[in-house]
Scaffold this motif. Sequence first.
Motif, PDB file in Angstrom:
ATOM      1  N   LEU A   8       0.832  -1.208   0.000  1.00 30.25           N
ATOM      2  CA  LEU A   8       0.000   0.000   0.000  1.00 30.25           C
ATOM      3  C   LEU A   8       0.864   1.254   0.000  1.00 30.25           C
ATOM      4  CD1 LEU A   8      -3.019   1.005   0.331  1.00 30.25           C
ATOM      5  CD2 LEU A   8      -2.433   1.341   2.724  1.00 30.25           C
ATOM      6  N   VAL A  18       1.100   4.043  -2.984  1.00 29.29           N
ATOM      7  CA  VAL A  18       0.799   5.447  -2.737  1.00 29.29           C
ATOM      8  C   VAL A  18       1.980   6.322  -3.165  1.00 29.29           C
ATOM      9  CG1 VAL A  18       0.395   7.118  -0.900  1.00 29.29           C
ATOM     10  CG2 VAL A  18      -0.914   5.020  -0.955  1.00 29.29           C
ATOM     11  N   MET A  19       3.204   5.826  -2.910  1.00 26.93           N
ATOM     12  CA  MET A  19       4.392   6.585  -3.321  1.00 26.93           C
ATOM     13  C   MET A  19       4.456   6.754  -4.843  1.00 26.93           C
ATOM     14  SD  MET A  19       6.170   7.883  -1.024  1.00 26.93           S
ATOM     15  CE  MET A  19       7.523   8.387  -2.086  1.00 26.93           C
ATOM     16  N   GLY A  35       2.121   7.391  -6.672  1.00 27.37           N
ATOM     17  CA  GLY A  35       1.237   8.485  -7.066  1.00 27.37           C
ATOM     18  C   GLY A  35       1.804   9.859  -6.750  1.00 27.37           C
ATOM     19  N   PRO A  58       3.827  13.125  -7.237  1.00 23.22           N
ATOM     20  CA  PRO A  58       4.332  13.792  -8.432  1.00 23.22           C
ATOM     21  C   PRO A  58       5.861  13.838  -8.455  1.00 23.22           C
ATOM     22  CG  PRO A  58       2.658  15.128  -7.350  1.00 23.22           C
ATOM     23  CD  PRO A  58       2.945  13.991  -6.437  1.00 23.22           C
ATOM     24  N   ILE A  81       7.750  16.111  -9.491  1.00 18.23           N
ATOM     25  CA  ILE A  81       8.296  17.417  -9.105  1.00 18.23           C
ATOM     26  C   ILE A  81       8.539  17.470  -7.593  1.00 18.23           C
ATOM     27  CG2 ILE A  81       5.981  18.459  -8.908  1.00 18.23           C
ATOM     28  CD1 ILE A  81       9.024  20.375 -10.115  1.00 18.23           C
ATOM     29  N   VAL A  82       7.685  16.751  -6.832  1.00 15.30           N
ATOM     30  CA  VAL A  82       7.858  16.740  -5.374  1.00 15.30           C
ATOM     31  C   VAL A  82       9.136  15.985  -5.010  1.00 15.30           C
ATOM     32  CG1 VAL A  82       6.871  15.939  -3.205  1.00 15.30           C
ATOM     33  CG2 VAL A  82       5.406  16.990  -4.916  1.00 15.30           C
ATOM     34  N   MET A 142      11.910  18.198  -5.772  1.00 17.62           N
ATOM     35  CA  MET A 142      12.056  19.212  -4.725  1.00 17.62           C
ATOM     36  C   MET A 142      12.778  18.627  -3.505  1.00 17.62           C
ATOM     37  SD  MET A 142       8.978  21.437  -3.078  1.00 17.62           S
ATOM     38  CE  MET A 142       8.539  20.380  -1.719  1.00 17.62           C
ATOM     39  N   LEU A 168      11.695   6.241   1.651  1.00 16.64           N
ATOM     40  CA  LEU A 168      10.331   6.771   1.624  1.00 16.64           C
ATOM     41  C   LEU A 168      10.037   7.558   2.902  1.00 16.64           C
ATOM     42  CD1 LEU A 168       8.348   3.784   0.050  1.00 16.64           C
ATOM     43  CD2 LEU A 168       9.545   5.661  -1.055  1.00 16.64           C
ATOM     44  N   GLY A 197      -0.093  17.099 -10.304  1.00 23.98           N
ATOM     45  CA  GLY A 197       1.362  17.117 -10.217  1.00 23.98           C
ATOM     46  C   GLY A 197       2.068  17.246 -11.547  1.00 23.98           C
ATOM     47  N   VAL A 240       4.758  20.824  -0.467  1.00 27.17           N
ATOM     48  CA  VAL A 240       4.308  19.885   0.556  1.00 27.17           C
ATOM     49  C   VAL A 240       2.793  19.708   0.490  1.00 27.17           C
ATOM     50  CG1 VAL A 240       4.140  19.485   3.031  1.00 27.17           C
ATOM     51  CG2 VAL A 240       6.269  20.319   2.052  1.00 27.17           C
ATOM     52  N   LEU A 263       1.018  19.975  -2.203  1.00 26.50           N
ATOM     53  CA  LEU A 263       0.830  19.117  -3.375  1.00 26.50           C
ATOM     54  C   LEU A 263       1.083  17.654  -3.001  1.00 26.50           C
ATOM     55  CD1 LEU A 263       0.298  19.356  -6.430  1.00 26.50           C
ATOM     56  CD2 LEU A 263       2.751  19.488  -6.767  1.00 26.50           C
ATOM     57  N   PHE A 264       2.165  17.428  -2.233  1.00 26.85           N
ATOM     58  CA  PHE A 264       2.543  16.083  -1.810  1.00 26.85           C
ATOM     59  C   PHE A 264       1.416  15.431  -1.018  1.00 26.85           C
ATOM     60  CE2 PHE A 264       4.736  13.524   1.587  1.00 26.85           C
ATOM     61  CZ  PHE A 264       5.184  12.499   0.777  1.00 26.85           C
ATOM     62  N   SER A 276      -1.799  14.779  -3.124  1.00 24.48           N
ATOM     63  CA  SER A 276      -1.716  13.622  -4.020  1.00 24.48           C
ATOM     64  C   SER A 276      -1.637  12.323  -3.235  1.00 24.48           C
ATOM     65  CB  SER A 276      -0.548  13.761  -4.996  1.00 24.48           C
ATOM     66  OG  SER A 276       0.643  13.963  -4.304  1.00 24.48           O
ATOM     67  N   LEU A 277      -0.984  12.350  -2.056  1.00 23.55           N
ATOM     68  CA  LEU A 277      -0.995  11.171  -1.174  1.00 23.55           C
ATOM     69  C   LEU A 277      -2.426  10.809  -0.797  1.00 23.55           C
ATOM     70  CD1 LEU A 277       1.733  11.273   1.627  1.00 23.55           C
ATOM     71  CD2 LEU A 277       1.606   9.828  -0.376  1.00 23.55           C
ATOM     72  N   SER A 289      -4.371   9.403  -3.740  1.00 27.39           N
ATOM     73  CA  SER A 289      -3.885   8.069  -4.051  1.00 27.39           C
ATOM     74  C   SER A 289      -4.432   7.045  -3.050  1.00 27.39           C
ATOM     75  CB  SER A 289      -2.358   8.103  -4.014  1.00 27.39           C
ATOM     76  OG  SER A 289      -1.812   7.014  -4.645  1.00 27.39           O
ATOM     77  N   LEU A 290      -4.433   7.427  -1.773  1.00 33.03           N
ATOM     78  CA  LEU A 290      -4.982   6.568  -0.728  1.00 33.03           C
ATOM     79  C   LEU A 290      -6.470   6.337  -0.944  1.00 33.03           C
ATOM     80  CD1 LEU A 290      -3.656   7.375   2.852  1.00 33.03           C
ATOM     81  CD2 LEU A 290      -3.966   5.149   1.791  1.00 33.03           C
ATOM     82  N   ARG A 314      -7.049   3.748  -3.509  1.00 31.93           N
ATOM     83  CA  ARG A 314      -6.838   2.372  -3.058  1.00 31.93           C
ATOM     84  C   ARG A 314      -8.028   1.887  -2.237  1.00 31.93           C
ATOM     85  NH1 ARG A 314      -3.212   1.626  -6.683  1.00 31.93           N
ATOM     86  NH2 ARG A 314      -1.904   3.469  -6.703  1.00 31.93           N
ATOM     87  N   ARG A 349     -10.693  -1.167  -2.986  1.00 35.95           N
ATOM     88  CA  ARG A 349     -10.981  -2.232  -2.042  1.00 35.95           C
ATOM     89  C   ARG A 349     -12.496  -2.389  -1.860  1.00 35.95           C
ATOM     90  NH1 ARG A 349      -6.875  -2.269   2.974  1.00 35.95           N
ATOM     91  NH2 ARG A 349      -5.294  -2.335   1.343  1.00 35.95           N
TER      92      ARG A 349
END
Lengths: 263, 307
Positions: free
Chosen positions: A90, A94-95, A97, A99, A101-102, A105, B33, B229, B279, B281-282, B285-286, B289-290, B293, B297
């Motif tokens: 999971l 998720v990683m 997804g 972007p 650019i992030v 950065m 990660l 993104g 951040v 944006l990060f 998108s996280l 994305s979650l 998923r 499910r």
Amino acid sequence: MRLSALIATIAAIIPLIALIYFVIVRAIPWLDAELFVNNPLDKPSGISNAIFGSLQLTTAAILAVSPIGVLAAIYLNEYASPRVASWSELVIDVMLGVPSIVVGMFAFMVVVPQLGVSAGSGVVAIGILMLPIVVRTTQEVLRLVPSSVREASLALGVPVWKTVIFVVCRTAFSGILTAVILAYSRGLGETAPLLLTVRGTFAQNWLDFGTTMNALPLTIYSYSGAADSRTLGQAWAAALLLMVLALALNIVVRARTVNSRVA
Amino acid sequence: MAFNITRSRSLLSPDRTFRAITLMAAVTTATILAIIFVVLALGSIPALTASSFVDFIGTNAGPIFGTVATALIAIAVAGPIGILAAVYLVEFAPKRLAVVLTFIVELIAAIPSVVFGLWAVNDLSIRLRDSVEWWIASTFGKFIPFLSEDSNNPAADSVFRAGFLVGIMIIPLVVALSREIIRAVPISLREGYIGMGATRWETIRHVVLPTARIGITGALMLALGRALGETIAVTMVIGGSNDVPGSLFQPGSTIATRIATTLPEANPDVKSVLIALGVILFFVSLGLSLAMRLAARQTAKITASVK
């Protein structure tokens, strides 16, 4: 109503055809020997620094990342408890997804202060983007190796580590290679992270990862609005090279997936 | 499938060593990660504490608006086309044709975004300006200033064109995800409805799409995340203006384009603002994305309960 669905499908494909047609038509007049041999500073100018820069950056990144990625996938699929495996799946999904650019950065904040604006920083940024692709794809491939193969090997008294390397990985070898090729082709096209880490140069750079390097995407980006027709033409030529490489690698991947029994 | 048998007691047995090596690789991956997550989370603190969050949004309204606008336009373009194409591929197309068409659509995803950008700057943008954009502006522009044509706009730059381009780029993603979801709808459901006398299309309309709704919503969310993104292609056609544009057909910027173009030379203040935007944006998108998923499910659960 069937017609409207068909029209939508055609609409989804038109851009691809238009794009490929345009790139080919615009690029062909500029494909000459100098393009592959000379640098932008030479007369007549070429983009050899970008062509070989891209290959060096992406190859260095894949060499660094694929052993880690494949071994991590082996751990997750062969050793980890199902609970740990499904959680890490999971997280990695998720990683994927996030972007690019992030990630660029992040490399700019953490890696560039250490390694400077250099090819090395670019390799790290591209490597980080490739890693989840390698892990996830390899994991999918390993999962397709039937348990019976493992059990047969273990029943013959083969140690676990030999079973994993010489039975499981060998059965899945073609699929693992596919995972690596896929990550390589993704890495070739990345632009935004390179813009923040490598930045590009006119000079040819052979294997010096401590200084800056050029790459095809950077050339396309910086030449894209050029008024001079030769410069713009070289952007199209660079786009054709990049597109042909990316499409060829992807077609190879798909052909492998169709032909091999595993993956 | 997990090998948990320990055969040898020696600490240096090949089995233990190999297991330890693979474990190290897995831990390395996890650590990278984790570091990304922590560094980005910490990086946003200076900018978010310096002024209030509302002020922060206010001063960065331009890129935030551009990001949301391009992503929504992209979904408006790719959503209907992608879902209908997926319906065609699963429900109508002959098997061989479906394989070929799927292959072609997936190739679009393999083309690097910078190549799309080059094409857009030199061809697509100009075509869009003279067709779709011109039509919208001349039809609605008189009543809605937000949709009016900007007469002194340079040839290749507007928020609308950037969004449209991203839409084209995410079509393969929408097709691929929707196809999986539509395919997962159990045959028995379709058969039941057709058995009661419904046509093929009625079955799709009343059984297949409603069953797949949650999954398709999830697919669109993931596509939205991708659109938010998208950087380099957007940078090449959006124009790079920092303010909220008066019309969709004027130049703008997005969070990603701001980072790509200004971060390397930014002074410390601007840098921390850009990092804070990145951040956001990060995490957005996280989150998307979650959500995808979890939606997937959920759909799996629904279809499994029928089977």
